[in-house]
Write an enzyme that holds these catalytic residues in place. Structure first.
Site, short mmCIF file in Angstrom:
data_model
loop_
_atom_site.label_atom_id
_atom_site.label_comp_id
_atom_site.label_asym_id
_atom_site.label_seq_id
_atom_site.Cartn_x
_atom_site.Cartn_y
_atom_site.Cartn_z
N ARG A 36 0.85 -1.19 0.00
CA ARG A 36 0.00 0.00 0.00
C ARG A 36 0.89 1.25 0.00
O ARG A 36 2.02 1.20 0.50
CB ARG A 36 -0.84 -0.04 1.28
CG ARG A 36 -2.10 0.78 1.30
CD ARG A 36 -2.70 0.72 2.69
NE ARG A 36 -3.28 -0.57 3.00
CZ ARG A 36 -4.51 -0.94 2.68
NH1 ARG A 36 -5.30 -0.12 2.06
NH2 ARG A 36 -4.95 -2.14 3.02
N THR A 42 -4.93 -2.28 7.09
CA THR A 42 -6.38 -2.10 7.05
C THR A 42 -6.79 -1.13 8.15
O THR A 42 -7.58 -0.20 7.92
CB THR A 42 -7.08 -3.47 7.32
OG1 THR A 42 -6.64 -4.39 6.34
CG2 THR A 42 -8.59 -3.34 7.29
N THR A 140 -0.12 -10.34 6.77
CA THR A 140 -0.79 -9.77 5.59
C THR A 140 -2.27 -9.50 5.79
O THR A 140 -2.94 -9.05 4.85
CB THR A 140 -0.58 -10.71 4.38
OG1 THR A 140 -0.88 -12.05 4.79
CG2 THR A 140 0.84 -10.65 3.87
N SER A 142 -6.35 -9.31 6.33
CA SER A 142 -7.59 -9.94 5.87
C SER A 142 -8.30 -9.08 4.84
O SER A 142 -7.94 -7.93 4.61
CB SER A 142 -8.51 -10.16 7.08
OG SER A 142 -8.84 -8.92 7.66
N HIS A 442 -15.60 9.54 42.44
CA HIS A 442 -17.00 9.96 42.34
C HIS A 442 -17.07 11.41 41.86
O HIS A 442 -16.31 12.23 42.34
CB HIS A 442 -17.69 9.86 43.71
CG HIS A 442 -19.10 10.36 43.67
ND1 HIS A 442 -20.12 9.62 43.11
CD2 HIS A 442 -19.64 11.52 44.08
CE1 HIS A 442 -21.24 10.31 43.19
NE2 HIS A 442 -20.99 11.48 43.78
P1 FAD Z 1 -3.89 -5.58 8.24
O1 FAD Z 1 -4.16 -4.38 9.05
O2 FAD Z 1 -4.94 -6.05 7.31
O3 FAD Z 1 -2.56 -5.25 7.42
C1 FAD Z 1 -2.04 -6.12 6.48
C2 FAD Z 1 -1.21 -5.32 5.49
O4 FAD Z 1 -0.49 -6.22 4.68
C3 FAD Z 1 -2.02 -4.46 4.53
O5 FAD Z 1 -1.59 -3.12 4.58
C4 FAD Z 1 -1.74 -5.08 3.15
O6 FAD Z 1 -1.65 -4.08 2.13
C5 FAD Z 1 -0.40 -5.72 3.38
N1 FAD Z 1 -0.12 -6.85 2.49
C6 FAD Z 1 -0.88 -7.95 2.25
N2 FAD Z 1 -0.24 -8.81 1.44
C7 FAD Z 1 0.95 -8.23 1.15
C8 FAD Z 1 2.06 -8.64 0.40
N3 FAD Z 1 2.11 -9.84 -0.21
N4 FAD Z 1 3.11 -7.79 0.30
C9 FAD Z 1 3.11 -6.59 0.91
N5 FAD Z 1 2.10 -6.17 1.68
C10 FAD Z 1 1.03 -6.98 1.81
N6 FAD Z 1 -10.16 -3.73 14.91
C11 FAD Z 1 -10.14 -3.20 16.14
O7 FAD Z 1 -9.46 -3.74 17.03
N7 FAD Z 1 -10.84 -2.06 16.45
C12 FAD Z 1 -11.59 -1.43 15.54
O8 FAD Z 1 -12.21 -0.40 15.84
C13 FAD Z 1 -11.66 -1.96 14.22
N8 FAD Z 1 -12.39 -1.36 13.27
C14 FAD Z 1 -12.41 -1.88 12.01
C15 FAD Z 1 -13.20 -1.26 11.05
C16 FAD Z 1 -13.25 -1.76 9.76
C17 FAD Z 1 -14.09 -1.07 8.74
C18 FAD Z 1 -12.47 -2.90 9.41
C19 FAD Z 1 -12.48 -3.44 8.02
C20 FAD Z 1 -11.69 -3.54 10.37
C21 FAD Z 1 -11.66 -3.03 11.67
N9 FAD Z 1 -10.91 -3.65 12.68
C22 FAD Z 1 -10.90 -3.13 13.95
C23 FAD Z 1 -10.10 -4.86 12.41
C24 FAD Z 1 -8.63 -4.47 12.21
O9 FAD Z 1 -8.53 -3.54 11.16
C25 FAD Z 1 -7.80 -5.71 11.90
O10 FAD Z 1 -7.99 -6.69 12.90
C26 FAD Z 1 -6.32 -5.36 11.85
O11 FAD Z 1 -6.06 -4.37 10.88
C27 FAD Z 1 -5.49 -6.60 11.54
O12 FAD Z 1 -4.14 -6.25 11.51
P2 FAD Z 1 -3.07 -7.05 10.65
O13 FAD Z 1 -1.77 -6.38 10.93
O14 FAD Z 1 -3.20 -8.50 10.91
O15 FAD Z 1 -3.50 -6.85 9.12
#
Ligand code: FAD
Ligand code: NAI
Length: 463
Positions: A36, A42, A140, A142, A442
């Site tokens: 990204r 995300t 990576t 979801s 309180h």
């Molecule tokens: P991600 O945040 O999904 O990051 C993965 C990254 O990997 C992405 O930037 C992607 O571009 C990158 N990527 C993937 N494949 C490759 C590759 N092959 N090479 C290079 N880069 C790659 N959770 C909460 O706890 N509180 C909240 O309020 C909340 N609100 C949310 C609201 C929405 C609308 C959504 C969709 C989700 C929300 N979540 C919330 C969930 C939270 O966003 C996810 O649980 C969290 O982002 C997961 O983190 P992660 O690091 O596992 O993956």
């Protein structure tokens, strides 16, 4: 081979970027691959942060329209500048993603820009250039789960990503799925003036939540004007000039009907995203739900490859991903990294908020665990009255024999902040009595937590 690292993390979401920072703090040479244009995954770009920005702004709008007069604050007219609201959301996201860039520079984490692919254990190729690493961490994340018959175009039929970007308030928004995303983003557009209908397959909303809390939550959202069609499935969506026509059927089967909408939000869950990693070729095993299989130390079946966050089992929450990022970094540095999965809070940021940690009543019953319940309503809390926010309650579940806290559930003002006290208590193995005997300021909303703890022994003072 271009450059070699101790650790290459693939994905810069809350799991990946936190893992990279912690590993660098511990003296390892670290790179993080992100395709990204901005860091933060995300969560910062299209999830937690932009949704919370719109929830806050829409709450301010709703408050100005419906609550200020009761406080004796008269505003002549309240109008919506959606373009400004969306621009502010962009500014909030920008500040957060730039913040992660700053943290990478500060901690000397190399950002490898591009798509990462594991070509062999110990080798990550980023857009054609190979980099060596002693350890590789898959982070990576979801993507949203598709629904056959409902083709997402991110304009009329949107996932959360499109629902965060709408440039006009829809006349009628139909949300498919009564979970976290559906209820948060449904609330945003309801407050801004849309009619909102939530179509949920099950006979209840928020299936992982305590049943009593979920029933109250639905009742409160209905009072706010959100309509619910429970036990109903969407089998088809047809987009025409005048909007989208959905075909609905009872979940158990039966007569079909149609429902018209201007925008459809598909929010029936998320699934791991590991598409571009080349896992087949290196032989990394997935489970039956497409999640990367890991052991208790986040190791996959291939030596030197680890995985964390939404890409593996467990709740898809940013703070869960972060904890795992820290734990795996510490393990890789030879330290005892660990995550307590019994004390991970979940918060739905509607208003009132809904927050929980630990077991639900349903889970305890199913496991045959004897428990006591302590409950306290916000109607009996002085601060909640002063705020004019008296909806909801605190509910604590404690072991009948030992009084140890097993679960905590709050629906009410600022529940997401209030739950932290109970997460800490559970992390320390506290009893309900420990919380009940702790002095709480309180007048504060937290007094409702203390009173619920007192209520476990049937000795609440203010009800
Ligand atoms: P991600 O945040 O999904 O990051 C993965 C990254 O990997 C992405 O930037 C992607 O571009 C990158 N990527 C993937 N494949 C490759 C590759 N092959 N090479 C290079 N880069 C790659 N959770 C909460 O706890 N509180 C909240 O309020 C909340 N609100 C949310 C609201 C929405 C609308 C959504 C969709 C989700 C929300 N979540 C919330 C969930 C939270 O966003 C996810 O649980 C969290 O982002 C997961 O983190 P992660 O690091 O596992 O993956
Ligand atoms: P979800 O799992 O929270 O809810 C999905 C809902 O859709 C469930 O109620 C489910 O029964 C229902 N459903 C499934 N199939 C269906 C069908 N065919 N028709 C109708 N309903 C159907 O998933 P959601 O809302 O998409 O969010 C994904 C994840 O993102 C959440 O589980 C959560 O982990 C995370 N998230 C967290 C937030 C937070 O912490 N505040 C906010 C937003 C998302």
């Amino acid at each position: 081979m271009s450059e070699s690292f101790d650790v290459i993390v693939i994905g810069a979401g809350p799991g990946g970027y936190v893992c990279a920072i912690r590993a660098a703090q511990l003296g390892l040479k670290v790179a993080c691959v992100e395709k990204r244009a901005t860091l933060g995954g995300t969560c910062l770009n299209i999830g937690c942060i932009p949704s919370k920005a719109l929830l806050q702004s829409s709450e301010e709008f709703d408050h100005a329209r419906h609550a200020l007069a009761d406080h004796g604050v008269l505003v002549d007219s309240v109008t919506l500048d959606l373009a400004r609201m969306q621009a502010r959301k962009g500014e909030v996201v920008g500040a957060n993603t730039k913040g992660v860039e700053f943290l990478f520079r500060k901690n000397k984490v190399t950002w490898l820009k591009g798509t990462g692919r594991i070509t062999a254990p110990g080798t990550v190729e980023v857009d054609g250039t190979a980099h060596a690493a002693k350890h590789i961490v898959i982070a990576t994340g979801s993507e949203s789960v598709p629904l056959p018959g409902v083709a997402v175009d991110e304009k009329r039929i949107v996932t959360s990503t499109g629902a965060l970007e709408l440039d006009a308030v829809p006349g009628h928004l139909v949300v498919i799925g009564g979970g976290y995303i559906g209820l948060e983003l449904g609330s945003v557009w309801r407050r801004l003036g849309a009619e909102v209908t939530v179509v949920e397959f099950l006979d209840r909303i928020t299936p992982t939540m305590d049943g009593e809390v979920a029933r109250n939550f639905q009742r409160i959202l209905q009072k706010q004007g959100i309509r619910f069609r429970l036990g109903t499935k969407v089998t088809r969506a047809v987009t025409g000039d005048d909007g989208v026509t959905l075909t609905l059927e009872p979940a158990a089967g039966g007569t079909a009907e149609t429902l018209k909408s201007d925008i459809v939000l598909l929010a029936i869950g998320r699934r791991p995203y590991v598409e571009e990693l080349g896992l087949d070729a290196v032989g990394v095993a997935l489970d039956e739900r497409g999640r990367v299989k890991t052991d208790a130390h986040y190791a996959t079946n291939v030596s030197g490859i680890y995985a964390i966050g939404d890409a593996i089992a467990g709740p898809m929450l940013a703070h869960k991903a972060e904890e795992e990022g820290v734990a795996v970094a510490e393990l890789l540095a030879g330290k005892p990294g660990h995550v307590n999965y019994g004390a991970i809070p979940g918060v739905v940021y509607t208003w009132p908020e809904v927050a929980s940690v630990g077991e639900t009543e349903e889970a305890l019953k199913q496991a045959g665990v004897a428990y006591n319940v302590g409950k306290f309503p916000f109607t009996a809390n002085g601060r909640a009255r002063a705020m004019g926010e008296i909806e909801g309650f605190v509910k604590l579940l404690a072991d009948k024999a030992t009084d140890r806290l097993l679960g905590a559930h709050i629906i009410g003002p600022d529940a997401g902040t209030l739950i932290a006290e109970l997460v800490t208590a559970m992390e320390f193995g506290a009893s309900a009595e420990d919380v009940a005997r702790t002095c709480h300021a309180h007048p504060s909303l937290n007094e409702a937590v203390k009173e619920a703890a007192l209520a476990v022994e049937g000795r609440a003072l203010h009800i």
